[in-house]
Write an enzyme that holds these catalytic residues in place. Structure first.
Site, short mmCIF file in Angstrom:
data_model
loop_
_atom_site.label_atom_id
_atom_site.label_comp_id
_atom_site.label_asym_id
_atom_site.label_seq_id
_atom_site.Cartn_x
_atom_site.Cartn_y
_atom_site.Cartn_z
CB THR A 44 -40.76 24.98 -11.79
OG1 THR A 44 -41.83 25.47 -12.61
CG2 THR A 44 -40.74 25.78 -10.49
CG HIS A 45 -41.43 21.58 -14.81
ND1 HIS A 45 -41.67 20.25 -14.59
CD2 HIS A 45 -42.25 22.25 -13.96
CE1 HIS A 45 -42.62 20.10 -13.67
NE2 HIS A 45 -42.97 21.32 -13.26
CE LYS A 77 -18.31 25.75 -28.58
NZ LYS A 77 -18.04 24.42 -29.11
CE LYS A 110 -4.29 2.79 3.83
NZ LYS A 110 -5.17 1.90 4.63
CB SER A 126 -0.95 0.03 1.20
OG SER A 126 -0.25 -0.15 2.41
CG ASN A 158 -15.94 25.12 -25.41
OD1 ASN A 158 -16.99 25.53 -25.90
ND2 ASN A 158 -14.99 24.53 -26.12
CB SER A 174 -13.18 25.47 -30.08
OG SER A 174 -13.04 24.71 -31.27
CD GLU A 228 -18.43 21.52 -20.59
OE1 GLU A 228 -19.00 20.81 -21.42
OE2 GLU A 228 -17.48 22.26 -20.88
N1 ARG Z 1 -1.07 -1.68 5.02
C1 ARG Z 1 -2.13 -2.03 5.87
C2 ARG Z 1 -3.40 -1.23 5.61
O1 ARG Z 1 -3.30 -0.21 5.01
C3 ARG Z 1 -1.72 -1.84 7.32
C4 ARG Z 1 -2.41 -2.78 8.25
C5 ARG Z 1 -1.88 -4.14 8.05
N2 ARG Z 1 -2.36 -5.02 9.03
C6 ARG Z 1 -2.31 -6.32 8.86
N3 ARG Z 1 -2.80 -7.06 9.78
N4 ARG Z 1 -1.77 -6.84 7.80
O2 ARG Z 1 -4.49 -1.61 5.95
#
Ligand code: ARG
Length: 456
Positions: A152-153, A280, A322, A20, A282, A274, A287
């Site tokens: 409205t609408h 144009k 995350k 990670s 834009n 454009s 958007e």
């Molecule tokens: N890299 C892990 C995470 O983001 C950390 C926790 C890992 N815990 C474990 N029991 N392997 O969730």
């Protein structure tokens, strides 16, 4: 880190799927703060001696300076930010580094880091939304009596003021801020010290670490501490709702900037041209804000689905918590900043808004209300009479207030000259004085309150 039990290292694909660090390096500041609070507590409780604790703290400070200067090194052999930092600590201070992980696990460590990160993220969003509210109130103040068609609408309905319309978004953003504030208050309990899942046998002081990290208190159940991510979902749900509001405002800017509407001229700074059509301009930023709302909602959905089937306590699926939060936060930050910039600098073409408000029979309801008031006619009948007046005006190609009184009298004999006083758009908006209505006096009163709320 767990070599004692293992005869062989991971397959390279295992290293890759397991890591990670490519994304959780964003937690480095929170990870260092959590470790410093933890080691200070271990020393205070006599679990680690003072000399080792000092070496660990100094080492962590040095690592923070290195990360600040050079970024966090990514090496997939070290799975995550926790391991990268601990292994660097071992390089710097030797075996004493191994004492830092006493009475904690990466499970409570990551839960703590992530809560701290989301708390900071909420504070950033809060500052951004506040700036957006300020921009909305400032522009609303300048246009408290600028008449525009209300829809409205997406059909011309009744005249409103531009100030009133902008203040509608002020209210939405106010509620968005309160959702983030709720989320912040709810997340502010410290999981550190819950250890892997069951707590620890060491004589720790979880109140001490909670206080050091600015949490209101330690969490009360070790299983819950390491296994829930509702604080991240609270953030994503609040972010989704805020992004929906931003997207609706963005959509209005897209519509208003179109030639048939021509209600606004978007600033050069938030438009693109454009490569082939020189005329144009834009509304790309608007958007993209509209587009980003879809992605933010996708992030929320992703984490909901990740969490929905997990038994207690930690499962590795939760490592996937995350990226969606980071992505949503980046997108939301950009969206808020872009909308704030647009609101601050857009040119409102109030002449054009007024012209359209006057041409769309937007005061038809005022005529019907007048018939009710002055002629004591039931509203349904008044509605019918007014419909005939609108048809006559449409046939003659004039707005309602230019229909000759004779024509109106032919439609219903109870109509007389006094009716013209309610048929202008200004009279219409001025009459809507009910609490929260579009009358400029009402709007100005709300703007004054809003300025107080914002400390302006
Ligand atoms: N890299 C892990 C995470 O983001 C950390 C926790 C890992 N815990 C474990 N029991 N392997 O969730």
């Amino acid at each position: 880190m767990w070599g004692g039990r293992f005869a062989a290292g991971p397959a390279s694909i295992m290293r890759e799927i397991n890591a990670s660090i490519p994304f959780d390096k964003r937690l480095w500041k929170q990870d260092i703060a959590g470790s410093k609070a933890h080691v200070a507590m271990l020393a205070a409780r006599g679990i680690v001696d003072g000399e080792d604790a000092q070496a660990i703290t100094e080492g962590l400070n040095r690592i923070a300076a290195e990360y600040e200067a050079d970024g966090v090194p990514v090496n997939l052999d070290l799975e995550d930010i926790h391991m990268v930092t601990e292994s660097r600590l071992a390089e710097l201070i030797g075996p004493a580094a191994g004492r830092l992980h006493t009475a904690r696990s990466r499970n409570d460590q990551v839960a703590t880091d992530f809560r701290l990160w989301v708390r900071d993220a909420i504070d950033e969003v809060e500052a951004g939304l506040l700036a957006l509210q300020r921009a909305l109130v400032t522009r609303a103040h300048d246009h408290a009596d600028a008449v525009m068609p209300g829809f409205t609408h997406l059909q011309s309905a009744q005249p409103v003021t531009l100030g009133h319309h902008l203040m509608a978004y002020y209210e939405m953003v106010r509620r968005d801020r309160s959702r983030f504030a709720d989320a912040r208050a709810r997340l502010n309990e410290c999981p550190l010290g819950a250890a892997a899942l069951a707590g620890t046998g060491f004589p720790t002081d979880r109140h001490m670490t909670a206080a050091a990290l600015g949490f209101a208190k330690p969490t009360d159940n070790s299983l819950d501490s390491v296994s829930d991510r509702d604080f991240a979902l609270d953030y994503l749900m609040a972010a989704t709702q805020a992004s929906l509001h931003l997207s609706r405002l963005a959509e209005e800017f897209v519509i208003w900037a179109s030639q048939p509407f021509g209600f606004v001229k978007l600033p050069d700074a938030y438009s693109t041209g454009s490569s082939i059509m020189p005329q144009k301009r834009n509304p790309d930023a608007a958007e993209l804000v509209r587009g980003h709302a879809g992605r933010i909602m996708g992030c929320m959905n992703a984490l909901c689905v990740t969490m929905k089937g997990l038994p207690l306590a930690y499962s590795k699926d939760m490592q996937d918590d995350k990226p969606p939060v980071f992505e949503a936060h980046d997108l939301l930050g950009l969206s808020i900043a872009a909308m704030t910039g647009m609101v601050e600098t857009v040119t409102f073409r109030t002449d054009r808004m007024r012209g359209l408000a006057e041409s769309g029979f937007a005061t038809a309801t005022d005529l019907a209300d007048w018939l009710v008031r002055e002629g004591n006619i039931p509203f349904r009948e008044a509605h019918h009479i007014t419909g005939r007046a609108v048809a006559a005006a449409e046939a003659a190609g004039v707005p309602l207030d230019r229909l000759p009184v004779g024509t109106l009298k032919d439609i219903d004999a109870r109509i007389d000259e006094r009716v013209y006083a309610v048929l202008t758009v200004d009279a219409s908006v001025a009459s809507r004085k009910s609490h929260g209505g579009t009358a400029p006096d009402q709007v100005r009163a709300r703007i004054a309150q809003a300025k107080q709320e914002l400390g302006l």
